[in-house]
Design an enzyme around this catalytic site. Structure first.
Site, mmCIF file in Angstrom:
data_model
loop_
_atom_site.group_PDB
_atom_site.id
_atom_site.type_symbol
_atom_site.label_atom_id
_atom_site.label_comp_id
_atom_site.label_asym_id
_atom_site.label_seq_id
_atom_site.Cartn_x
_atom_site.Cartn_y
_atom_site.Cartn_z
ATOM 1 C CE LYS A 22 -1.483 1.700 4.042
ATOM 2 N NZ LYS A 22 -1.248 3.113 4.386
ATOM 3 C CG ASN A 23 2.432 2.601 3.512
ATOM 4 O OD1 ASN A 23 1.275 2.954 3.283
ATOM 5 N ND2 ASN A 23 2.874 2.315 4.716
ATOM 6 N NE ARG A 92 -1.156 12.668 7.940
ATOM 7 C CZ ARG A 92 -0.108 12.625 7.112
ATOM 8 N NH1 ARG A 92 -0.007 11.676 6.232
ATOM 9 N NH2 ARG A 92 0.844 13.529 7.190
ATOM 10 C CB CYS A 116 -4.356 10.146 10.814
ATOM 11 S SG CYS A 116 -2.853 9.499 11.486
ATOM 12 N NE ARG A 121 0.998 10.749 10.146
ATOM 13 C CZ ARG A 121 0.524 9.658 9.535
ATOM 14 N NH1 ARG A 121 -0.637 9.164 9.915
ATOM 15 N NH2 ARG A 121 1.174 9.119 8.535
ATOM 16 N N PRO A 122 1.980 16.523 11.015
ATOM 17 C CG PRO A 122 3.920 17.074 12.157
ATOM 18 C CD PRO A 122 2.731 16.162 12.212
ATOM 19 C CB ILE A 123 2.668 18.509 5.758
ATOM 20 C CG1 ILE A 123 1.805 19.780 5.832
ATOM 21 C CG2 ILE A 123 1.800 17.255 5.769
ATOM 22 C CD1 ILE A 123 0.922 19.996 4.599
ATOM 23 C CG ASP A 124 7.140 20.520 9.968
ATOM 24 O OD1 ASP A 124 6.425 19.493 10.104
ATOM 25 O OD2 ASP A 124 8.285 20.580 10.436
ATOM 26 C CG LEU A 125 9.991 17.817 8.155
ATOM 27 C CD1 LEU A 125 10.386 16.381 8.493
ATOM 28 C CD2 LEU A 125 11.095 18.778 8.515
ATOM 29 C CG ASP A 306 3.705 1.515 9.324
ATOM 30 O OD1 ASP A 306 3.890 1.741 8.115
ATOM 31 O OD2 ASP A 306 3.436 2.413 10.134
ATOM 32 C CB ILE A 328 7.731 6.737 14.349
ATOM 33 C CG1 ILE A 328 9.003 5.909 14.203
ATOM 34 C CG2 ILE A 328 7.375 7.498 13.075
ATOM 35 C CD1 ILE A 328 10.242 6.726 13.849
ATOM 36 N NE ARG A 398 -6.885 4.490 5.613
ATOM 37 C CZ ARG A 398 -6.079 5.162 6.438
ATOM 38 N NH1 ARG A 398 -6.417 5.334 7.699
ATOM 39 N NH2 ARG A 398 -4.946 5.660 5.997
HETATM 40 C C1 EPZ Z 1 4.569 6.915 6.044
HETATM 41 O O1 EPZ Z 1 3.828 7.952 6.670
HETATM 42 C C2 EPZ Z 1 3.633 5.716 6.012
HETATM 43 N N1 EPZ Z 1 2.442 6.042 5.241
HETATM 44 C C3 EPZ Z 1 3.226 5.340 7.440
HETATM 45 O O2 EPZ Z 1 2.435 4.153 7.359
HETATM 46 C C4 EPZ Z 1 4.493 5.025 8.231
HETATM 47 O O3 EPZ Z 1 4.139 4.757 9.562
HETATM 48 C C5 EPZ Z 1 5.448 6.229 8.181
HETATM 49 O O4 EPZ Z 1 5.730 6.573 6.815
HETATM 50 C C6 EPZ Z 1 6.766 5.944 8.882
HETATM 51 O O5 EPZ Z 1 7.371 4.844 8.314
HETATM 52 C C7 EPZ Z 1 2.493 5.977 3.889
HETATM 53 O O6 EPZ Z 1 3.515 5.694 3.303
HETATM 54 C C8 EPZ Z 1 1.219 6.278 3.153
HETATM 55 P P1 EPZ Z 1 6.742 10.296 8.059
HETATM 56 P P2 EPZ Z 1 4.407 9.465 6.662
HETATM 57 O O7 EPZ Z 1 6.602 11.533 7.249
HETATM 58 O O8 EPZ Z 1 5.051 9.745 5.363
HETATM 59 C C9 EPZ Z 1 6.830 13.502 11.553
HETATM 60 C C10 EPZ Z 1 0.581 2.777 7.769
HETATM 61 O O9 EPZ Z 1 0.103 2.288 8.807
HETATM 62 N N2 EPZ Z 1 6.771 14.509 10.470
HETATM 63 O O10 EPZ Z 1 7.988 9.478 7.940
HETATM 64 O O11 EPZ Z 1 3.348 10.373 7.121
HETATM 65 C C11 EPZ Z 1 5.494 12.796 11.723
HETATM 66 O O12 EPZ Z 1 4.642 13.541 12.562
HETATM 67 C C12 EPZ Z 1 1.051 4.217 7.772
HETATM 68 O O13 EPZ Z 1 0.716 2.162 6.691
HETATM 69 C C13 EPZ Z 1 6.914 15.859 10.782
HETATM 70 O O14 EPZ Z 1 7.081 16.228 11.942
HETATM 71 O O15 EPZ Z 1 5.519 9.328 7.803
HETATM 72 C C14 EPZ Z 1 5.881 11.479 12.337
HETATM 73 O O16 EPZ Z 1 6.048 11.658 13.738
HETATM 74 C C15 EPZ Z 1 0.883 4.890 9.120
HETATM 75 N N3 EPZ Z 1 6.837 16.778 9.783
HETATM 76 C C16 EPZ Z 1 7.247 11.199 11.727
HETATM 77 O O17 EPZ Z 1 7.723 12.453 11.202
HETATM 78 C C17 EPZ Z 1 6.625 16.414 8.477
HETATM 79 O O18 EPZ Z 1 6.585 17.311 7.591
HETATM 80 C C18 EPZ Z 1 7.207 10.161 10.616
HETATM 81 O O19 EPZ Z 1 6.461 10.711 9.584
HETATM 82 C C19 EPZ Z 1 6.488 15.043 8.179
HETATM 83 C C20 EPZ Z 1 6.562 14.099 9.187
#
Ligand code: EPZ
Length: 419
Positions: A22-23, A92, A116, A121-125, A306, A328, A398
């Protein structure tokens, strides 16, 4: 609404093929927007999130058709640049379309992805990186309006955290940008490597995927290709957990052991035997499980967040004390109260969960509140004495393709019932 009804204490035994990831399928579908002509993605899992991504592509003027595990996308003349709010809310991870839409169309509007079940789930990065590439992004009342007059330009980007989604979004924005982009402290997850493999087959020039530094040389255009989605490493961990907790033995076809290098030792420590081959994995579990010690979730190649919930279910029956530290996400223990209702002995404190092994679990009425937590409840129910009802199956759907059918094919007794 639907529920799963599980008759417990059935050994998981037999052979199964793990579903497509999925991911990986979701960013690959976003990437298809960048390529002219036709893209064919094989091994796409039949999931609600995949269908939502197809609908987003349709809203952006692409032709998108999913038949079985194959998805066709035609993105010759995308039009529009807005992702509907309801689709952003439904999934999301739609944020990964931002980079692709900006890269192909040059402007984008979408609503901020809600938090979620796992917490904010911030997107600042994502946003700071895209701004460095020339995007002008305004956030107002929960809506992002983005444009890049003159197109995106390559940039040197240093991520403060190896975010998977941010790494993917930057790659998607950079492949058609003017000039070169370097991502430092990039995510190293296998899904990043899969995305780079697809984009390179479309004509991109990406190197370093899978390491902490990814190089992208901007090109003028990309052309659709045929590609097979990688196997789902978290679905693999889920199947392994089902075999482990039921004292079973399972052969998993198309399993890539290299994707779960930090997980296999945990199964070994709990008393399972795991044998890995080039395209399959075999796991057997003894009659008794032992404490896994301490497991800390980390970015790849560390233990994947995960897989935390499903392994916790196995630990509930492991002799001794196990400890999980969730590094995480800040709210990823929502399955704990439900496991306790089934007789588990688990205490949480912040990001730590202490699991004391018990001799048995008992069937109960439980509710899923997120994708992987829901899968953990299914894993626990397989070993529990009696019948377990798992409500709010939509979360599980999902990420798992007809999980009840998968499990019944290897010895479980799981029925999907409409409420
Ligand atoms: C991906 O989410 C996966 N989702 C998640 O799987 C997985 O848990 C995660 O990566 C970590 O491996 C998909 O690929 C669709 P991150 P993503 O950006 O991209 C923080 C599942 O169950 N962060 O690596 O959202 C964030 O809050 C799902 O299949 C910021 O602070 O993960 C988190 O604490 C759940 N700012 C950490 O980083 C940002 O701009 C990891 O987030 C982005 C992230």
């Amino acid at each position: 609404m639907q529920k799963l009804v599980v008759e417990g204490e059935k050994r998981i035994c037999g052979e199964i093929t793990v579903q497509g990831a999925k991911n990986s399928a979701l960013p690959l579908l976003a990437a298809a927007l960048l390529a002219k002509g036709e893209t064919v993605l094989h091994n796409c899992p039949k999931l609600s999130d995949v269908y939502a991504a197809c609908r987003i592509l349709g809203c952006l003027g692409c032709e998108c058709r999913a038949v079985g595990n194959t998805v066709w996308v035609k993105a010759d003349a995308p039009e529009g640049c807005c992702v509907p709010d309801e689709l952003m809310r439904e999934m999301r991870s739609s944020i990964v379309f931002l980079g692709a839409v900006l890269g192909r169309i040059g402007e984008c509007c979408l609503s901020l992805p809600g938090g979620c079940e796992l917490g904010p789930r911030p997107i600042d990065l994502h946003l700071s990186a895209l701004r460095r590439m020339g995007a002008v992004i305004n956030e107002k009342h929960g809506v992002l309006r983005c444009e890049c007059p003159g197109g995106l330009k390559g940039a040197d980007i240093q991520l403060s955290f190896p975010s998977v989604g941010a790494t993917e979004n930057i790659m998607l924005a950079a492949v058609l940008a003017r000039g070169d982009t370097v991502i430092k402290n990039a995510a190293r997850e296998p899904e990043i490597t899969d995305l780079a493999g697809f984009l390179n087959r479309c004509g991109a020039r990406i190197s370093g995927a899978g390491t902490d530094t990814v190089y992208i040389e901007g090109v003028r255009e990309l052309y659709g290709c045929e590609y097979k989605v990688m196997p789902d490493r978290i679905a693999l961990c889920t199947l392994m957990s089902a075999a482990a907790i039921t004292g079973g033995e399972l052969s998993v076809r198309e399993a890539r052991a290299s994707d779960i290098g930090a997980v296999i030792p945990v199964f070994d420590q709990m008393g399972c035997s795991v044998y890995t081959y080039s395209d399959r994995l075999f796991i057997t579990s003894g009659s008794r499980l032992y404490s896994a010690g301490t497991v800390r979730t980390m970015p790849f190649p560390g233990f994947p967040t995960d897989a935390q919930a499903m392994l916790m279910s196995v630990m509930t029956l492991a002799k001794g004390t196990s400890l999980i530290i969730e590094n995480i996400f800040e709210n990823r223990f929502r399955h704990v109260p439900e496991l306790v209702r089934m007789g588990a002995d688990i205490r949480t404190e912040g990001r730590a969960a202490v699991i004391e092994g018990v001799s048995r679990l008992y069937g109960a009425r439980v509710t899923a509140s997120d994708l992987r937590g829901g899968a953990a409840l299914v894993v626990a129910a397989l070993a529990a004495e009696g019948v377990t009802e798992i409500h709010d199956v939509k979360y599980i759907d999902r990420g798992y393709e007809a999980l009840e059918k998968q499990l019944c094919s290897i010895g479980a007794d799981v029925k999907r019932v409409s409420e």
